[in-house]
Design an enzyme around this catalytic site. Structure first.
Site, mmCIF file in Angstrom:
data_model
loop_
_atom_site.group_PDB
_atom_site.id
_atom_site.type_symbol
_atom_site.label_atom_id
_atom_site.label_comp_id
_atom_site.label_asym_id
_atom_site.label_seq_id
_atom_site.Cartn_x
_atom_site.Cartn_y
_atom_site.Cartn_z
ATOM 1 N N HIS A 1 0.895 -1.155 0.000
ATOM 2 C CA HIS A 1 0.000 0.000 0.000
ATOM 3 C C HIS A 1 0.934 1.205 0.000
ATOM 4 C CE1 HIS A 1 -3.037 2.968 0.893
ATOM 5 N NE2 HIS A 1 -2.274 3.398 1.889
ATOM 6 N N CYS B 1 -4.131 2.036 -5.022
ATOM 7 C CA CYS B 1 -3.323 3.070 -4.375
ATOM 8 C C CYS B 1 -1.997 3.281 -5.091
ATOM 9 C CB CYS B 1 -3.085 2.715 -2.904
ATOM 10 S SG CYS B 1 -2.224 1.143 -2.668
#
Length: 168
Positions: free
Chosen positions: A39, A109
């Protein structure tokens, strides 16, 4: 009179969502070794910006439930003002990066941070992050899990939606 433009530092925060489990389980499940499930977020202008199932959000650096990042990459500096950047994010949040556009492998992301990094610094994020989805999907197990994985929306708790914040 010579006025030097203001420059702002831009960083990439990298988090391992698996907390090390990908390292242990990937050889068994995928037949190859994957270090982490990434992430990422962009840190600039004193805030952390990221994209997930809720759209574009921001928080203080390290302020999501994920805590501090596992790694910080210095992406460089930008002369883009915070006002222009926020207008850019608002525009992205109304179109390309709305929450309903999130896809774990194709539009996530990392896609967001790569695009924002290029906008701010002209540089991409490291390829070992952007290449991970195709590496996973190239395995038989990755193909088998794809329908399940495509339904997953990651939205780290602790952020404020950009478009909601700007409309207050």
């Amino acid at each position: 009179m010579d006025k030097t433009p203001t420059r702002y530092n831009v960083q990439l925060y990298i988090y391992d969502l698996s907390r090390g489990m990908a390292r242990s389980l990937s050889p068994i499940m995928l037949g190859e070794f994957l270090l982490l499930l990434w992430h990422t977020a962009i840190v600039a202008y004193g805030d952390e910006f990221f994209f997930g199932g809720e759209g574009i959000s921001s928080c203080s650096p390290g302020g999501t439930m994920l805590g501090p990042p596992d790694t910080v990459v210095e992406l460089g500096e930008t002369e883009v003002s915070e006002e222009i950047f926020m207008d850019y994010l608002s525009s992205l949040g109304e179109s390309t990066y709305r929450g309903d556009k999130y896809r774990l492998f194709e539009h996530n992301c990392n896609t967001f941070t790569n695009e924002v990094s290029q906008f701010l610094t002209g540089r991409t994020i490291p390829s070992y992050i952007t290449d991970l989805p195709s590496e996973v999907l190239s395995t038989p197990f990755g193909q088998m899990l794809r329908p399940i994985l495509d339904s997953i929306h990651i939205a780290p708790p602790g952020g404020n939606a950009i478009n909601e914040r700007r409309n207050v």
